[in-house]
Design an enzyme around this catalytic site. Structure first.
Site, PDB file in Angstrom:
ATOM      1  N   ARG A 101      76.774  74.879  27.343  1.00 40.20           N
ATOM      2  CA  ARG A 101      77.523  75.073  28.583  1.00 40.20           C
ATOM      3  C   ARG A 101      78.426  73.857  28.771  1.00 40.20           C
ATOM      4  O   ARG A 101      78.228  72.824  28.127  1.00 40.20           O
ATOM      5  CB  ARG A 101      76.546  75.193  29.754  1.00 40.20           C
ATOM      6  CG  ARG A 101      75.900  76.564  29.816  1.00 40.20           C
ATOM      7  CD  ARG A 101      75.001  76.642  31.031  1.00 40.20           C
ATOM      8  NE  ARG A 101      74.449  77.973  31.202  1.00 40.20           N
ATOM      9  CZ  ARG A 101      73.334  78.216  31.884  1.00 40.20           C
ATOM     10  NH1 ARG A 101      72.667  77.231  32.441  1.00 40.20           N
ATOM     11  NH2 ARG A 101      72.890  79.443  32.023  1.00 40.20           N
ATOM     12  N   GLY A 124      70.678  74.029  37.967  1.00 38.86           N
ATOM     13  CA  GLY A 124      70.547  75.210  37.123  1.00 38.86           C
ATOM     14  C   GLY A 124      71.534  75.292  35.968  1.00 38.86           C
ATOM     15  O   GLY A 124      71.548  76.277  35.235  1.00 38.86           O
ATOM     16  N   GLY A 126      71.656  73.265  33.364  1.00 38.30           N
ATOM     17  CA  GLY A 126      71.088  72.851  32.077  1.00 38.30           C
ATOM     18  C   GLY A 126      71.196  71.367  31.786  1.00 38.30           C
ATOM     19  O   GLY A 126      71.594  70.959  30.696  1.00 38.30           O
ATOM     20  N   LYS A 127      70.789  70.573  32.755  1.00 34.37           N
ATOM     21  CA  LYS A 127      70.788  69.123  32.524  1.00 34.37           C
ATOM     22  C   LYS A 127      69.675  68.720  31.561  1.00 34.37           C
ATOM     23  O   LYS A 127      69.845  67.821  30.746  1.00 34.37           O
ATOM     24  CB  LYS A 127      70.612  68.375  33.861  1.00 34.37           C
ATOM     25  CG  LYS A 127      71.816  68.467  34.768  1.00 34.37           C
ATOM     26  CD  LYS A 127      71.637  67.663  36.036  1.00 34.37           C
ATOM     27  CE  LYS A 127      70.734  68.335  37.054  1.00 34.37           C
ATOM     28  NZ  LYS A 127      71.262  69.608  37.575  1.00 34.37           N
ATOM     29  N   CYS A 477      87.477  80.152  45.175  1.00 29.90           N
ATOM     30  CA  CYS A 477      86.267  80.827  45.660  1.00 29.90           C
ATOM     31  C   CYS A 477      86.242  82.272  45.163  1.00 29.90           C
ATOM     32  O   CYS A 477      85.179  82.843  44.940  1.00 29.90           O
ATOM     33  CB  CYS A 477      86.232  80.790  47.179  1.00 29.90           C
ATOM     34  SG  CYS A 477      84.817  81.610  47.893  1.00 29.90           S
ATOM     35  N   CYS A 481      82.595  84.166  49.150  1.00 34.67           N
ATOM     36  CA  CYS A 481      81.870  83.744  50.354  1.00 34.67           C
ATOM     37  C   CYS A 481      82.293  84.690  51.471  1.00 34.67           C
ATOM     38  O   CYS A 481      83.335  85.343  51.370  1.00 34.67           O
ATOM     39  CB  CYS A 481      82.129  82.278  50.692  1.00 34.67           C
ATOM     40  SG  CYS A 481      83.630  81.949  51.613  1.00 34.67           S
TER      41      CYS A 481
HETATM   42  N1  LIG Z   1      73.632  76.255  26.859  1.00 38.51           N
HETATM   43  C1  LIG Z   1      72.865  77.053  27.584  1.00 38.51           C
HETATM   44  N2  LIG Z   1      73.013  78.388  27.514  1.00 38.51           N
HETATM   45  C2  LIG Z   1      72.231  79.216  28.249  1.00 38.51           C
HETATM   46  N3  LIG Z   1      71.253  78.796  29.064  1.00 38.51           N
HETATM   47  C3  LIG Z   1      71.061  77.476  29.184  1.00 38.51           C
HETATM   48  C4  LIG Z   1      71.848  76.537  28.445  1.00 38.51           C
HETATM   49  N4  LIG Z   1      71.410  75.293  28.768  1.00 38.51           N
HETATM   50  C5  LIG Z   1      70.413  75.451  29.661  1.00 38.51           C
HETATM   51  N5  LIG Z   1      70.202  76.754  29.903  1.00 38.51           N
HETATM   52  C6  LIG Z   1      69.200  77.325  30.811  1.00 38.51           C
HETATM   53  O1  LIG Z   1      69.546  77.011  32.148  1.00 38.51           O
HETATM   54  C7  LIG Z   1      68.362  76.936  32.933  1.00 38.51           C
HETATM   55  C8  LIG Z   1      68.407  75.705  33.830  1.00 38.51           C
HETATM   56  O2  LIG Z   1      68.284  74.544  33.075  1.00 38.51           O
HETATM   57  P1  LIG Z   1      67.724  73.183  33.693  1.00 38.51           P
HETATM   58  O3  LIG Z   1      66.370  73.355  34.243  1.00 38.51           O
HETATM   59  O4  LIG Z   1      67.919  72.142  32.679  1.00 38.51           O
HETATM   60  O5  LIG Z   1      68.722  72.975  34.911  1.00 38.51           O
HETATM   61  P2  LIG Z   1      69.021  71.676  35.729  1.00 38.51           P
HETATM   62  O6  LIG Z   1      70.468  71.406  35.567  1.00 38.51           O
HETATM   63  O7  LIG Z   1      68.088  70.587  35.347  1.00 38.51           O
HETATM   64  O8  LIG Z   1      68.781  72.162  37.208  1.00 38.51           O
HETATM   65  P3  LIG Z   1      68.057  71.416  38.457  1.00 38.51           P
HETATM   66  O9  LIG Z   1      69.115  70.586  39.120  1.00 38.51           O
HETATM   67  O10 LIG Z   1      67.614  72.531  39.323  1.00 38.51           O
HETATM   68  O11 LIG Z   1      66.945  70.596  37.904  1.00 38.51           O
HETATM   69  C9  LIG Z   1      67.213  76.922  31.948  1.00 38.51           C
HETATM   70  O12 LIG Z   1      66.602  78.190  31.989  1.00 38.51           O
HETATM   71  C10 LIG Z   1      67.848  76.706  30.613  1.00 38.51           C
HETATM   72  O13 LIG Z   1      67.135  77.321  29.575  1.00 38.51           O
HETATM   73 MG   LIG Z   2      66.529  69.561  36.255  1.00 43.20          MG
HETATM   74 ZN   LIG Z   3      85.219  81.120  50.068  1.00 43.98          ZN
END
Ligand SMILES: Nc1ncnc2c1ncn2[C@@H]1O[C@H](COP(=O)(O)OP(=O)(O)OP(=O)(O)O)[C@@H](O)[C@H]1O
Ligand SMILES: [Mg+2]
Ligand SMILES: [Zn+2]
Length: 641
Positions: A101, A124, A126-127, A477, A481
């Site tokens: 991503r 969400g 994917g960090k 947007c 919204c």
């Molecule tokens: N490149 C990708 N393609 C598809 N899905 C992905 C990819 N990278 C991460 N994900 C999915 O995205 C979801 C969220 O990832 P993650 O928990 O790392 O989010 P986050 O950024 O840490 O969010 P938070 O701030 O809520 O902790 C997970 O289910 C993960 O498998």
């Molecule tokens: Mg996280």
């Molecule tokens: Zn809006």
């Protein structure tokens, strides 16, 4: 003679009163000037650093280092590094993901190159992958600091399902487990690739520090990841004192790259984190905060409750789809879950006071779709990672925009359309206000959240963007919204006289040594209070919701302010006159506010079936402003006085 003195005195009083108002206006304007200047500076800075939609920026504390440019970002987005092949292979073979991503690849390459990095990416997005994948491609292990044990356990569970070996050390680890983990840290065969610990553990366990020291000297401490890094800063929304002590890591292990991850941090919070963590020249990668697939909406709670409205949504628009209903308290979680169950909805409560086993059972049932809805307090939070959450409904507003952004962000992690709906109720404001009474910035943060809900004319995303110092174009947007989609369903109303009347209600109570709760102010103004009060009050003909809206507006704008009273058992919220109340004595002072148009139920369309679908029109929550004034509903649209 006496007459002339009286006249002069009266004139003097009036001149003094006027002067006081002028001073207030000057201070208001000065305040506005400061805000505008700061906004201007931020915009200028953003313009300078703007490069494509993602905006990497060098640390402002690092004058010697050239700022991280668009070219730099391009360089780190390449896949011709010595580790690129392994990274790509593991992305698919271990994590079963086909592509990165936005910003993930750059973040991974930067971290693999040994750079210190702050990664700000919406919840969400994917960090986790940005440190988990490098961990698998490096010698030794990565130390991950996470704020909650439950969050670590979720991550361990999901890593385990991908056959990644990861361990944790926390207060509930057994002696035997701890011993094994500590030994593994200095084992050159690295029996695990990720070690999750709480900040408390780092701060308090000398044993852990000594093993880290040893691992560092053996070249086995590959990387340090500080998850939810905003917890370092008091200005962040989840400040955790033990995060403040994490500077020790970079001081002791200066050569180990550190990555700090967060979904919500303003530039000031990040600067603070940088200082606290003793990171010299971090590169900050900021992904656009916007989650284009989320539809944001605010519904007004009608007088009774919003259970019927919520149940209608869950059974209609979200039939067979998973979601979360956030509530204010543990009791609310139980009550709302029971109410929804009575309406044949598979819902279960989740809150901090439940047994850990019960909590994970609810989590599991929900993840595997055995139940449709979790009715949760904020305890159901960080680390909840279900991809197909189609709705997050707030039965009660969040205590800040940061909290709201994060809680609502649990929707639509799979990039599919999902809805984030807040039910905005008058009384909830005061419940939350008394809850955050001890927090320094609690009232201001709550007011920002209220302003988000009360807003009738600005794109909801724009409200959030301004809050997070993002440059934003409302067109982006894309009608996702309620304001952008339905817009202009309001009139601008001069409420000066109403304001004078209701301020007088509070003033009069004060003169009788009586304090009024917001509810009592409403009642009194509507002629429902005790008889002695009614005699002296100019009773309003406005509807309940209009009365509430005006009181909220006056509170947000300083005509009223909060007056807390503490008992050993509870905190009471009373309304008192705010710093601007005296302005109302000035004949030329006027207040306008945007007010929802009063629409009859006949014109309110029913809930549609599709989540975030363009056809969803208005949900039932968009009730007529005078829903308690049954007689007037016959009229189609009533414009307000
Ligand atoms: N490149 C990708 N393609 C598809 N899905 C992905 C990819 N990278 C991460 N994900 C999915 O995205 C979801 C969220 O990832 P993650 O928990 O790392 O989010 P986050 O950024 O840490 O969010 P938070 O701030 O809520 O902790 C997970 O289910 C993960 O498998
Ligand atoms: Mg996280
Ligand atoms: Zn809006």
């Amino acid at each position: 003679m006496a007459n002339r003195t009286d006249d002069a005195q009266a004139e003097l009083d009036s001149v003094e009163a006027e002067l006081e108002m002028v001073e207030l206006q000057i201070s208001e304007l000065l305040e506005k000037q400061t805000k505008l200047n700061s906004r201007k500076n931020k915009l200028l800075k953003n313009l300078e650093g703007a490069c494509s939609s993602a905006q990497p920026s060098g640390s402002s504390k690092a004058p010697k280092q050239a700022p991280f440019s668009k070219q730099d970002l391009k360089h780190y987005e390449k896949s011709d590094f010595s580790w690129s092949k392994e990274v790509q292979t593991k992305l698919s073979s271990v994590f079963q993901l086909s592509k990165f991503r936005p910003l993930q690849q750059a973040a991974i390459n930067l971290s693999m190159s040994g750079k210190d990095l702050f990664l700000v990416m919406p919840t969400g997005r994917g960090k986790s992958l940005c440190y988990q994948l490098p961990a698998l491609c490096s010698k030794g292990f990565t130390l991950v600091i996470a704020p909650l044990v439950s969050l670590m356990e979720d991550q361990l569970m999901s890593l385990k399902s991908n056959n990644v070996s990861a361990v944790t050390l926390n207060a509930s680890s057994t002696k035997e487990d701890s011993k094994q983990v500590l030994a593994g840290m200095i084992d050159t065969n690295s029996p695990f690739k990720l070690l999750y610990v709480t900040p408390e553990k780092v701060a308090k366990s000398k044993l852990l520090m000594s093993k880290l020291e040893k691992a560092y000297n053996m070249g086995l401490l590959a990387r340090i990841a500080v998850d939810e890094v905003h917890c370092c800063s008091q200005w962040g929304h989840d400040f955790r004192p033990d995060y403040k002590l994490l500077g020790i890591l970079k001081r002791q292990f200066p050569n180990v790259p550190l990555v700090g991850l967060t979904a919500t941090a303003t530039s000031n919070v990040l600067k603070d984190c940088q200082k606290i963590l003793c990171v010299q020249e971090p590169i900050t990668l900021t992904a656009p905060f916007n989650r284009p697939n989320l539809y944001y909406e605010v519904c007004f709670k009608d007088n009774v409750d919003c259970i019927d409205q919520i149940a209608a949504l869950i059974r209609g628009r979200y039939k067979n789809q998973s979601g979360i209903v956030y509530v204010f308290s543990q009791k609310d979680a139980e009550v709302v879950a029971t109410d929804l169950q009575k309406k044949d909805i598979l819902a279960q409560p989740y809150h901090a006071n439940m047994e850990p086993a019960d909590k994970s059972l609810v989590h599991q049932r929900w993840s595997s779709k055995k139940i449709q809805v979790v009715v949760a307090t904020v305890a159901f939070g960080m680390g909840i990672d279900k991809a197909d959450v189609r709705f997050v409904i707030h039965h009660t507003i969040s205590k800040s925009i940061e909290n709201y952004y994060q809680e609502s962000g649990r929707a639509g992690r799979d990039d599919g359309p999902a809805d984030c709906i807040v039910f905005f109720g008058f009384m909830d404001i005061f419940r939350i206000s008394t809850m955050v009474v001890m927090e320094n910035t609690g009232q201001q943060k709550l007011k920002n959240m209220i302003a988000y809900c009360q807003n009738l004319d600005r794109c909801r995303r724009a409200m959030m963007a301004i809050h997070f110092d993002e440059v934003w174009n409302d067109k982006e947007c894309n009608q996702m919204c309620d304001i952008c989609r339905h817009g202009n369903d309001y009139i601008t109303m001069d409420i000066t006289q109403h304001a004078r009347d209701v301020v007088e209600v509070v003033e009069m109570a004060g003169s009788m040594d009586e304090k009024l709760t917001p509810l009592k102010v409403c009642d009194a103004w509507m002629g429902k209070g005790p008889a002695k009060r009614r005699k002296t009050i100019k009773v309003t003909s406005l509807s309940r919701l209009e009365v509430e809206s005006i009181i909220i507006h006056l509170l947000l704008h300083g005509y009223f302010s909060e007056d807390f009273s503490f008992t050993p058992y509870t905190t009471y919220f009373y309304l008192k006159l705010g710093p601007k109340a005296s302005l109302l004595k000035n004949g030329s002072h006027s207040i306008t506010m945007k007010m929802r148009r009063v629409v009859s139920p006949a014109t309110v369309k029913k809930v549609s079936e599709s989540a975030g679908g363009k056809s969803s029109a208005k949900v039932e929550g968009k009730r007529p402003a005078d829903s308690d004034n049954k007689k007037s509903v016959a009229k189609k649209v009533k414009t307000l006085p």
